[in-house]
Every structure is written in structure tokens, then in C-alpha cells.
Design a protein around this motif. Structure first.
Motif, PDB file in Angstrom:
ATOM      1  N   LYS A  74      36.811 -51.142  -9.641  1.00 32.16           N
ATOM      2  CA  LYS A  74      38.035 -51.201  -9.462  1.00 32.16           C
ATOM      3  C   LYS A  74      38.422 -49.981  -8.966  1.00 32.16           C
ATOM      4  O   LYS A  74      39.331 -49.554  -7.887  1.00 32.16           O
ATOM      5  CB  LYS A  74      39.073 -51.971 -10.318  1.00 32.16           C
ATOM      6  N   THR A  75      38.040 -48.859  -9.718  1.00 31.22           N
ATOM      7  CA  THR A  75      38.494 -47.481  -9.224  1.00 31.22           C
ATOM      8  C   THR A  75      38.029 -46.867  -8.077  1.00 31.22           C
ATOM      9  O   THR A  75      38.605 -46.224  -7.351  1.00 31.22           O
ATOM     10  CB  THR A  75      37.851 -46.717 -10.576  1.00 31.22           C
ATOM     11  N   ALA A  76      36.546 -47.123  -8.042  1.00 32.38           N
ATOM     12  CA  ALA A  76      36.044 -46.886  -6.617  1.00 32.38           C
ATOM     13  C   ALA A  76      36.588 -47.607  -5.355  1.00 32.38           C
ATOM     14  O   ALA A  76      37.012 -47.049  -4.555  1.00 32.38           O
ATOM     15  CB  ALA A  76      34.445 -47.226  -6.503  1.00 32.38           C
ATOM     16  N   LEU A  77      37.169 -48.956  -5.618  1.00 30.77           N
ATOM     17  CA  LEU A  77      37.657 -49.626  -4.444  1.00 30.77           C
ATOM     18  C   LEU A  77      39.016 -48.913  -4.183  1.00 30.77           C
ATOM     19  O   LEU A  77      39.477 -49.019  -2.992  1.00 30.77           O
ATOM     20  CB  LEU A  77      38.012 -50.879  -4.850  1.00 30.77           C
ATOM     21  N   ALA A  78      39.768 -48.621  -5.505  1.00 33.23           N
ATOM     22  CA  ALA A  78      41.242 -48.223  -5.246  1.00 33.23           C
ATOM     23  C   ALA A  78      41.215 -46.939  -4.734  1.00 33.23           C
ATOM     24  O   ALA A  78      42.538 -46.358  -3.914  1.00 33.23           O
ATOM     25  CB  ALA A  78      41.876 -47.949  -6.601  1.00 33.23           C
ATOM     26  N   SER A  79      40.166 -45.945  -4.559  1.00 35.48           N
ATOM     27  CA  SER A  79      40.159 -44.616  -4.014  1.00 35.48           C
ATOM     28  C   SER A  79      40.222 -44.923  -2.579  1.00 35.48           C
ATOM     29  O   SER A  79      40.855 -44.351  -1.859  1.00 35.48           O
ATOM     30  CB  SER A  79      38.968 -43.877  -4.134  1.00 35.48           C
ATOM     31  N   GLY A  80      39.831 -46.086  -1.972  1.00 32.79           N
ATOM     32  CA  GLY A  80      40.041 -46.234  -0.499  1.00 32.79           C
ATOM     33  C   GLY A  80      39.221 -45.605   0.513  1.00 32.79           C
ATOM     34  O   GLY A  80      38.755 -45.898   1.567  1.00 32.79           O
ATOM     35  N   SER A  81      38.786 -44.509   0.016  1.00 32.57           N
ATOM     36  CA  SER A  81      38.012 -43.501   0.873  1.00 32.57           C
ATOM     37  C   SER A  81      36.472 -43.811   0.640  1.00 32.57           C
ATOM     38  O   SER A  81      35.738 -43.324   1.430  1.00 32.57           O
ATOM     39  CB  SER A  81      38.195 -42.018   0.590  1.00 32.57           C
ATOM     40  N   GLY A  82      36.144 -44.400  -0.299  1.00 37.53           N
ATOM     41  CA  GLY A  82      34.688 -44.906  -0.715  1.00 37.53           C
ATOM     42  C   GLY A  82      33.964 -43.649  -1.193  1.00 37.53           C
ATOM     43  O   GLY A  82      32.968 -43.576  -1.330  1.00 37.53           O
ATOM     44  N   GLU A  83      34.680 -42.484  -1.693  1.00 35.76           N
ATOM     45  CA  GLU A  83      34.076 -41.332  -1.839  1.00 35.76           C
ATOM     46  C   GLU A  83      33.825 -41.484  -3.386  1.00 35.76           C
ATOM     47  O   GLU A  83      32.759 -40.485  -4.097  1.00 35.76           O
ATOM     48  CB  GLU A  83      34.977 -40.073  -1.723  1.00 35.76           C
ATOM     49  N   ILE A  84      34.437 -42.235  -4.019  1.00 35.24           N
ATOM     50  CA  ILE A  84      34.042 -42.393  -5.714  1.00 35.24           C
ATOM     51  C   ILE A  84      32.901 -43.296  -5.779  1.00 35.24           C
ATOM     52  O   ILE A  84      33.144 -44.329  -5.543  1.00 35.24           O
ATOM     53  CB  ILE A  84      35.274 -42.809  -6.486  1.00 35.24           C
ATOM     54  N   ASN A  85      31.954 -42.666  -6.586  1.00 37.25           N
ATOM     55  CA  ASN A  85      30.827 -43.275  -6.978  1.00 37.25           C
ATOM     56  C   ASN A  85      31.013 -44.261  -8.380  1.00 37.25           C
ATOM     57  O   ASN A  85      31.532 -43.418  -9.179  1.00 37.25           O
ATOM     58  CB  ASN A  85      29.563 -42.555  -7.040  1.00 37.25           C
TER      59      ASN A  85
END
Length: 108
Positions: free
Chosen positions: A36-47
Motif C-alpha cells: 500500500k505504501t508503494a502504491l500510495a507513492s503514485g510514482s512507482g519509485e518506492i520498492n
């Protein structure tokens, strides 16, 4: 992003089941938070594989109580994963299960 959403939805379904070991439950719960954290980043930059409790708490701008709950979730997951044991009971109470689900569902 669609794959992350699909994985998160599948894990949430599993978390709602009653017959899952504490080790599996906490591992899946922390994985959902990471996804959910990766999805919430919106940019897709969080692995999602490198998300920790603080990154998740910052991403969702959680208050102190929610941050503490999230930190405990990650600690419990790590304790079960790395030691194979936990300093508490071998089952998850319905109240603890409900609290974890509420925390995860409120991450928006």
C-alpha cells in the motif's frame, strides 16, 4: 502497479481468514502495508521490498498512535520471521486481529 494492487487485495483476503498462523499473519500484514505504501507513492519509485514502518507512517501521514501500531506490527512480523517465536501467545486474539485489519484498511 496493477500487480501490486492484485497482490495487496489477495493478501487482505487471506488476513480476514481465521485459520492462519501468527507468523504468516504478521508477515502478510506487513507485506500489505509495504504494498500500500508503494502504491500510495503514485510514482512507482518506492520498492515495496524496502519499505519500513517509518516510511509507511510518513507516506500516510499517520498520527502518533497509528505510528506506534504500525511499528509494533513490523516488530511482531520481524520477531516471528527471524526468531520463529514470539514473546506472547501462539495465537492472535480476535481483538489484535481486528486492530491490525483496521490499521491496514485505514491507510489511505
Amino acid at each position: 502497479m496493477a500487480a501490486l494492487q492484485h497482490e495487496a487485495a489477495g493478501l487482505m483476503h487471506k488476513l480476514r481468514r481465521k485459520a492462519v498462523s501468527p507468523r504468516e499473519y504478521f508477515a502478510e500484514a506487513s507485506r500489505v502495508v509495504r504494498l500500500k505504501t508503494a502504491l500510495a507513492s503514485g510514482s512507482g519509485e518506492i520498492n515495496p521490498n524496502v519499505v519500513d514502518a517509518e516510511t509507511a507512517a510518513d507516506t500516510f501521514k499517520l498520527d502518533t498512535d497509528s505510528r506506534d501500531q504500525l511499528r509494533r506490527l513490523f516488530e511482531q512480523s520481524d520477531e516471528w520471521q527471524y526468531s520463529g517465536a514470539h514473546n506472547g501467545p501462539d495465537t492472535i486474539s480476535p481483538e489484535n486481529r481486528r486492530e491490525v485489519l483496521e490499521l491496514i484498511e485505514n491507510l489511505k
